[in-house]
Design a protein around this motif. Structure first.
Motif, PDB file in Angstrom:
ATOM      1  N   ALA A 170     -29.355 -29.205 -95.035  1.00 57.53           N
ATOM      2  CA  ALA A 170     -30.176 -28.073 -95.459  1.00 57.53           C
ATOM      3  C   ALA A 170     -31.535 -28.122 -94.774  1.00 57.53           C
ATOM      4  CB  ALA A 170     -30.349 -28.092 -96.977  1.00 57.53           C
ATOM      5  N   LEU A 171     -31.774 -29.161 -93.968  1.00 61.99           N
ATOM      6  CA  LEU A 171     -33.041 -29.313 -93.252  1.00 61.99           C
ATOM      7  C   LEU A 171     -32.938 -28.668 -91.876  1.00 61.99           C
ATOM      8  CD1 LEU A 171     -33.694 -33.088 -94.048  1.00 61.99           C
ATOM      9  CD2 LEU A 171     -34.645 -31.109 -95.253  1.00 61.99           C
ATOM     10  N   PRO A 172     -34.017 -28.122 -91.360  1.00 61.44           N
ATOM     11  CA  PRO A 172     -33.987 -27.484 -90.036  1.00 61.44           C
ATOM     12  C   PRO A 172     -34.118 -28.500 -88.904  1.00 61.44           C
ATOM     13  CG  PRO A 172     -36.168 -27.238 -90.982  1.00 61.44           C
ATOM     14  CD  PRO A 172     -35.340 -27.961 -92.016  1.00 61.44           C
ATOM     15  N   LEU A 173     -33.194 -29.447 -88.858  1.00 60.57           N
ATOM     16  CA  LEU A 173     -33.295 -30.529 -87.885  1.00 60.57           C
ATOM     17  C   LEU A 173     -33.313 -30.029 -86.455  1.00 60.57           C
ATOM     18  CD1 LEU A 173     -30.783 -33.089 -89.460  1.00 60.57           C
ATOM     19  CD2 LEU A 173     -33.270 -33.030 -89.717  1.00 60.57           C
ATOM     20  N   ASP A 174     -32.499 -29.001 -86.163  1.00 62.17           N
ATOM     21  CA  ASP A 174     -32.338 -28.539 -84.788  1.00 62.17           C
ATOM     22  C   ASP A 174     -33.336 -27.461 -84.383  1.00 62.17           C
ATOM     23  OD1 ASP A 174     -31.168 -26.857 -86.634  1.00 62.17           O
ATOM     24  OD2 ASP A 174     -29.603 -26.159 -85.274  1.00 62.17           O
ATOM     25  N   THR A 175     -34.077 -26.908 -85.339  1.00 68.01           N
ATOM     26  CA  THR A 175     -35.011 -25.829 -85.013  1.00 68.01           C
ATOM     27  C   THR A 175     -36.456 -26.199 -85.308  1.00 68.01           C
ATOM     28  OG1 THR A 175     -34.838 -24.849 -87.225  1.00 68.01           O
ATOM     29  CG2 THR A 175     -33.241 -24.125 -85.571  1.00 68.01           C
ATOM     30  N   GLY A 176     -36.670 -27.203 -86.147  1.00 65.91           N
ATOM     31  CA  GLY A 176     -38.020 -27.511 -86.588  1.00 65.91           C
ATOM     32  C   GLY A 176     -38.410 -26.628 -87.755  1.00 65.91           C
ATOM     33  N   MET A 177     -39.658 -26.766 -88.207  1.00 68.64           N
ATOM     34  CA  MET A 177     -40.097 -26.042 -89.398  1.00 68.64           C
ATOM     35  C   MET A 177     -40.129 -24.537 -89.191  1.00 68.64           C
ATOM     36  SD  MET A 177     -40.305 -28.510 -91.438  1.00 68.64           S
ATOM     37  CE  MET A 177     -41.081 -27.809 -92.889  1.00 68.64           C
ATOM     38  N   TYR A 192     -33.599 -35.708 -84.118  1.00 64.42           N
ATOM     39  CA  TYR A 192     -32.480 -34.855 -83.699  1.00 64.42           C
ATOM     40  C   TYR A 192     -32.437 -34.743 -82.170  1.00 64.42           C
ATOM     41  CZ  TYR A 192     -29.478 -30.814 -83.026  1.00 64.42           C
ATOM     42  OH  TYR A 192     -28.468 -29.976 -82.604  1.00 64.42           O
ATOM     43  N   SER A 193     -33.614 -34.599 -81.549  1.00 67.67           N
ATOM     44  CA  SER A 193     -33.657 -34.497 -80.084  1.00 67.67           C
ATOM     45  C   SER A 193     -33.105 -35.760 -79.431  1.00 67.67           C
ATOM     46  CB  SER A 193     -35.102 -34.248 -79.619  1.00 67.67           C
ATOM     47  OG  SER A 193     -35.590 -33.025 -80.117  1.00 67.67           O
ATOM     48  N   GLU A 194     -33.454 -36.933 -79.982  1.00 68.13           N
ATOM     49  CA  GLU A 194     -32.962 -38.187 -79.412  1.00 68.13           C
ATOM     50  C   GLU A 194     -31.460 -38.336 -79.628  1.00 68.13           C
ATOM     51  OE1 GLU A 194     -35.236 -41.628 -80.357  1.00 68.13           O
ATOM     52  OE2 GLU A 194     -37.141 -40.723 -79.734  1.00 68.13           O
ATOM     53  N   LEU A 195     -30.960 -37.881 -80.770  1.00 67.65           N
ATOM     54  CA  LEU A 195     -29.515 -37.902 -80.994  1.00 67.65           C
ATOM     55  C   LEU A 195     -28.805 -37.015 -79.976  1.00 67.65           C
ATOM     56  CD1 LEU A 195     -29.142 -37.728 -84.894  1.00 67.65           C
ATOM     57  CD2 LEU A 195     -28.320 -39.560 -83.419  1.00 67.65           C
ATOM     58  N   SER A 196     -29.389 -35.853 -79.682  1.00 68.32           N
ATOM     59  CA  SER A 196     -28.762 -34.896 -78.769  1.00 68.32           C
ATOM     60  C   SER A 196     -28.682 -35.431 -77.347  1.00 68.32           C
ATOM     61  CB  SER A 196     -29.540 -33.574 -78.782  1.00 68.32           C
ATOM     62  OG  SER A 196     -29.561 -33.023 -80.079  1.00 68.32           O
ATOM     63  N   GLN A 197     -29.565 -36.363 -76.990  1.00 68.15           N
ATOM     64  CA  GLN A 197     -29.536 -36.915 -75.643  1.00 68.15           C
ATOM     65  C   GLN A 197     -28.364 -37.863 -75.444  1.00 68.15           C
ATOM     66  OE1 GLN A 197     -33.360 -38.700 -74.894  1.00 68.15           O
ATOM     67  NE2 GLN A 197     -34.486 -36.822 -75.310  1.00 68.15           N
ATOM     68  N   SER A 198     -27.977 -38.573 -76.498  1.00 69.59           N
ATOM     69  CA  SER A 198     -26.927 -39.589 -76.366  1.00 69.59           C
ATOM     70  C   SER A 198     -25.571 -39.127 -76.891  1.00 69.59           C
ATOM     71  CB  SER A 198     -27.343 -40.862 -77.118  1.00 69.59           C
ATOM     72  OG  SER A 198     -28.569 -41.363 -76.628  1.00 69.59           O
ATOM     73  N   TYR A 199     -25.561 -38.086 -77.720  1.00 74.95           N
ATOM     74  CA  TYR A 199     -24.317 -37.657 -78.346  1.00 74.95           C
ATOM     75  C   TYR A 199     -24.186 -36.140 -78.267  1.00 74.95           C
ATOM     76  CZ  TYR A 199     -24.938 -42.284 -80.403  1.00 74.95           C
ATOM     77  OH  TYR A 199     -25.146 -43.627 -80.585  1.00 74.95           O
ATOM     78  N   THR A 200     -22.973 -35.668 -78.467  1.00 73.00           N
ATOM     79  CA  THR A 200     -22.750 -34.237 -78.628  1.00 73.00           C
ATOM     80  C   THR A 200     -22.934 -33.903 -80.099  1.00 73.00           C
ATOM     81  OG1 THR A 200     -21.160 -34.175 -76.798  1.00 73.00           O
ATOM     82  CG2 THR A 200     -21.087 -32.363 -78.388  1.00 73.00           C
ATOM     83  N   THR A 201     -23.951 -33.122 -80.419  1.00 67.79           N
ATOM     84  CA  THR A 201     -24.234 -32.772 -81.816  1.00 67.79           C
ATOM     85  C   THR A 201     -23.608 -31.425 -82.140  1.00 67.79           C
ATOM     86  OG1 THR A 201     -26.356 -31.819 -81.170  1.00 67.79           O
ATOM     87  CG2 THR A 201     -26.360 -34.105 -81.903  1.00 67.79           C
ATOM     88  N   LYS A 202     -23.049 -31.321 -83.318  1.00 69.13           N
ATOM     89  CA  LYS A 202     -22.364 -30.095 -83.744  1.00 69.13           C
ATOM     90  C   LYS A 202     -22.794 -29.784 -85.171  1.00 69.13           C
ATOM     91  CE  LYS A 202     -18.205 -29.399 -82.331  1.00 69.13           C
ATOM     92  NZ  LYS A 202     -16.739 -29.433 -82.095  1.00 69.13           N
ATOM     93  N   MET A 203     -23.637 -28.743 -85.331  1.00 72.76           N
ATOM     94  CA  MET A 203     -24.090 -28.338 -86.653  1.00 72.76           C
ATOM     95  C   MET A 203     -22.963 -27.583 -87.350  1.00 72.76           C
ATOM     96  SD  MET A 203     -27.231 -29.509 -86.704  1.00 72.76           S
ATOM     97  CE  MET A 203     -27.839 -28.748 -88.201  1.00 72.76           C
ATOM     98  N   LEU A 204     -22.622 -28.030 -88.570  1.00 74.32           N
ATOM     99  CA  LEU A 204     -21.577 -27.361 -89.351  1.00 74.32           C
ATOM    100  C   LEU A 204     -22.257 -26.387 -90.307  1.00 74.32           C
ATOM    101  CD1 LEU A 204     -19.205 -30.358 -90.170  1.00 74.32           C
ATOM    102  CD2 LEU A 204     -19.296 -28.925 -88.130  1.00 74.32           C
ATOM    103  N   GLY A 205     -21.945 -25.113 -90.177  1.00 73.39           N
ATOM    104  CA  GLY A 205     -22.574 -24.085 -90.995  1.00 73.39           C
ATOM    105  C   GLY A 205     -22.202 -24.198 -92.455  1.00 73.39           C
ATOM    106  N   SER A 206     -22.860 -23.379 -93.268  1.00 73.84           N
ATOM    107  CA  SER A 206     -22.648 -23.460 -94.723  1.00 73.84           C
ATOM    108  C   SER A 206     -21.237 -23.062 -95.145  1.00 73.84           C
ATOM    109  CB  SER A 206     -23.662 -22.549 -95.430  1.00 73.84           C
ATOM    110  OG  SER A 206     -23.531 -21.207 -94.971  1.00 73.84           O
ATOM    111  N   GLY A 207     -20.501 -22.362 -94.286  1.00 74.58           N
ATOM    112  CA  GLY A 207     -19.174 -21.903 -94.687  1.00 74.58           C
ATOM    113  C   GLY A 207     -18.026 -22.783 -94.232  1.00 74.58           C
ATOM    114  N   PHE A 208     -18.282 -24.006 -93.786  1.00 71.89           N
ATOM    115  CA  PHE A 208     -17.190 -24.854 -93.271  1.00 71.89           C
ATOM    116  C   PHE A 208     -16.219 -25.230 -94.398  1.00 71.89           C
ATOM    117  CE2 PHE A 208     -19.940 -28.135 -94.971  1.00 71.89           C
ATOM    118  CZ  PHE A 208     -19.072 -29.139 -95.365  1.00 71.89           C
TER     119      PHE A 208
END
Length: 619
Positions: free
Chosen positions: A186-193, A210-226
């Protein structure tokens, strides 16, 4: 004559047969006993962990390990030389166990050579010597599809993680696919405040973690409807989740029960969510509290979402609105240090500090089948506060007064592993989960300063918040074999008897030092009183203006100082003499006594053999 020829022929045949047997045994041993080892070191330094052996056994394609070590340049540094031998021997053990799948190449990158250029190009670090030359001591691993992993420099500070570092390198080379991190938050990790609006305007500023995670891994945000976890997800990161429906909880449950790894952050009072809501004018934002009660119960985790840990010893210093006390200790913002981290788990053993805010407490559920291993914990001067109380009355002193220490640490983060049943009655399995009762670990203001350097954003961390998240993800993306690895003993063999002698003498020295300081303070006060007593118009007189009794007192003080300093030197000499005596005794044993014992044993053995031969001739 015939008898002599026969004896010579038998002797020749015996020699030929012995040679053939010797060669045959060596060939057989080379073919069948390549992995046979006998490790006689005290801490089994060369005995590989079962997880490492399983990782090596699963290597399908050849892996080449180039061991770069400046042998000649490092010859004058005994510590580096000794550790380099330890590293090289351990790498050799990996190769010996791999049945030819791991190949080692030794490279000595001498100055101004092509090998040195290769070491630099590969990303290795160099340690400069006193003469300005560079010592290389690192490893470059490659696979058959251009995959490359590097250990820039084997620092002896990481010796207890040596096996993990080598095994992780082997694992990554044999599994070159970039791991996928699925994120529910529920936090805006990928967009900031700024949220989605900032992202649509091109002004998004993701949180640094989040930025450091994105450099080493493929990040996939799962939306609220998953309603299912994608099949390509290797690790599921749940960071302060929103309210989840039953279908979503079931999806998480099945992912974890079927062997998927999860990193979970819940929070009794997320300050990030509150800041987000305030930035949106109080409209929107994520929940203040988060919990996964049904899943936690099935995993054997206890958690009270309405309780915040307050700690009197770990309280951070903050600016206060009280003009009389502009700086105050805020006990719900914690500054955790080395003693608050598990030293036996690779996720936390290298961490130095962590800054967290309004954290919760985790426990193990009675009757749980899982193993609950604390990773991060408070001090014993901590107690639980109502989250609503903290929200309504955030005055530092009021919160400090409200804390009733429990006399034991509260667990803030834990590793939970082992057999567990589905929360929905849909099977069982072995789980691997790391849980933290805080989400403000992601908040940039608590751990990092982002600076603009020549038009580029540079993150300068002042706490290990990112290290905890990245270490956890790295650990969980590995195989079960890699996760099972722990820190191990080092090759350092201290002289414990000498250390005990030094400690005892050091204690005595400290006592003498304290006595000296007390005498100095007392004597200085007496001297001050004497000077005041012999002053003229507020100015102290010279020593000549003092009475004979006063001068005698000063001489007495000087004599006391000389005696005390002499006693301190005597303690130091006594320590040195004890250590020297022990060294002389050990030298006598090794140089004189042991050779005498061996020589005496040889003489006795020779005498007994001589007597046996004499009896044989007599018969």
């Amino acid at each position: 004559m015939t008898l002599n020829l026969s004896r010579r022929m038998y002797a020749t045949l015996a020699i030929v047969l012995a040679t053939v047997i010797f060669l045959a045994v060596n060939i057989a041993a080379n073919a069948w006993l390549t992995t046979a080892r006998l490790d006689l070191t005290q801490n089994s330094l060369y005995t590989l962990n079962r997880g490492t052996l399983d990782t090596i056994a699963k290597v399908d394609e050849p892996i080449t390990l180039k061991f770069y070590y400046s042998k000649q340049l490092a010859s004058g540094y005994a510590t580096v030389q000794s550790y380099a031998k330890r590293v090289r021997d351990l790498i050799g053990e990996y190769a010996a166990r791999s049945h030819g799948k791991i190949v080692i190449e030794d490279v000595d990158p001498e100055p101004y050579t092509e090998a040195e250029d290769q070491a630099t190009a590969a990303g290795l670090s160099a340690a400069p010597t006193e003469t300005g030359e560079n010592v290389y001591f690192g490893l470059v691993g490659t696979n058959q599809i251009d995959g490359k992993e590097v250990i820039p420099y084997f620092s002896q500070d990481r010796e207890k993680y040596l096996e993990y570092d080598l095994t992780a390198l082997i694992y990554r080379l044999s599994h070159p696919k970039k791991p996928v991190i699925g994120i529910i938050s529920a936090l805006p990790l990928d967009t900031g405040m700024g949220g989605m609006a900032a992202m649509m305007q091109g002004n998004a500023q993701p949180f640094v973690i989040y930025s450091e995670l994105s450099q080493s891994y493929t990040t996939k945000m799962l939306g609220s409807g998953f309603d299912a976890i994608p099949k390509d997800v290797d690790v599921l990161m749940i960071a302060h989740p929103p309210a989840l429906g039953e279908a979503q909880q079931r999806a998480i449950d099945q992912f974890v029960i079927k062997g998927g790894r999860a990193l979970v952050f819940v929070d009794p009072m997320s300050e990030l969510s509150q800041a987000q809501a305030q930035g949106m004018g109080g409209q929107g934002g994520g929940p203040i509290q988060s919990d996964l009660p049904k899943l936690f119960h099935s995993w054997g985790i206890g958690y009270l979402p309405g309780k915040v840990v307050g700690d009197k010893l770990l309280a951070q210093r903050v600016q206060s609105s009280d003009p009389a006390n502009p700086v105050a200790l805020y006990p719900v913002w914690l500054h955790l240090k080395t003693e608050n981290f598990s030293q036996d788990d690779l996720v936390t053993s290298t961490m130095q500090s962590l800054n967290l805010a309004t954290v919760g407490a985790l426990t193990t559920v009675k009757g749980a089948t899982t193993t609950f291993t604390p990773l991060i914990f408070s001090s014993k001067e901590a107690g639980l506060l109502d989250a609503e109380q903290v929200r309504m009355n955030a005055q530092p002193q009021a919160l400090m007064d409200a804390i009733q220490p429990a006399g034991k640490p509260f667990v803030i983060a834990a590793r939970v592993s082992g057999p567990a049943k589905s929360a929905f009655g849909a099977g069982s399995g072995k789980i691997n989960v790391i849980v933290m009762a805080d989400s403000d670990v992601f908040d940039d203001r608590f751990w990092v300063r982002v600076q603009d350097l020549f038009g580029k954003k540079v993150a300068a961390p002042f706490a290990d918040n990112a290290a905890f998240v990245l270490n956890s993800v790295e650990n969980l993306t590995g195989s079960d074999d890699l996760i099972s690895l722990r820190t191990r003993a080092t090759s350092d063999r201290p002289f414990t008897v000498v250390q005990e002698m030094q400690a005892a003498a050091g204690q005595q020295f400290a006592e003498q030092e304290q006595m000296l300081k007390a005498r100095l303070t007392e004597a200085q006060q007496r001297l001050h009183d004497l000077e005041q007593g012999g002053s003229t118009n507020g100015q102290p007189n010279s020593t000549a203006g003092l009475s004979a009794a006063q001068q005698s007192e000063i001489e007495k003080f000087k004599h006391e100082m000389i005696e005390t300093r002499s006693a301190l030197r005597a303690v130091q000499r006594n320590l040195r003499s004890q250590v020297d005596s022990l060294g002389s005794f050990l030298a006598f044993i090794n140089i004189v006594l042991v050779p005498l014992i061996v020589a005496g044993f040889a003489m006795v053995l020779a005498y007994l053999r001589g007597r046996r031969r004499a009896r044989g001739r007599a018969l």
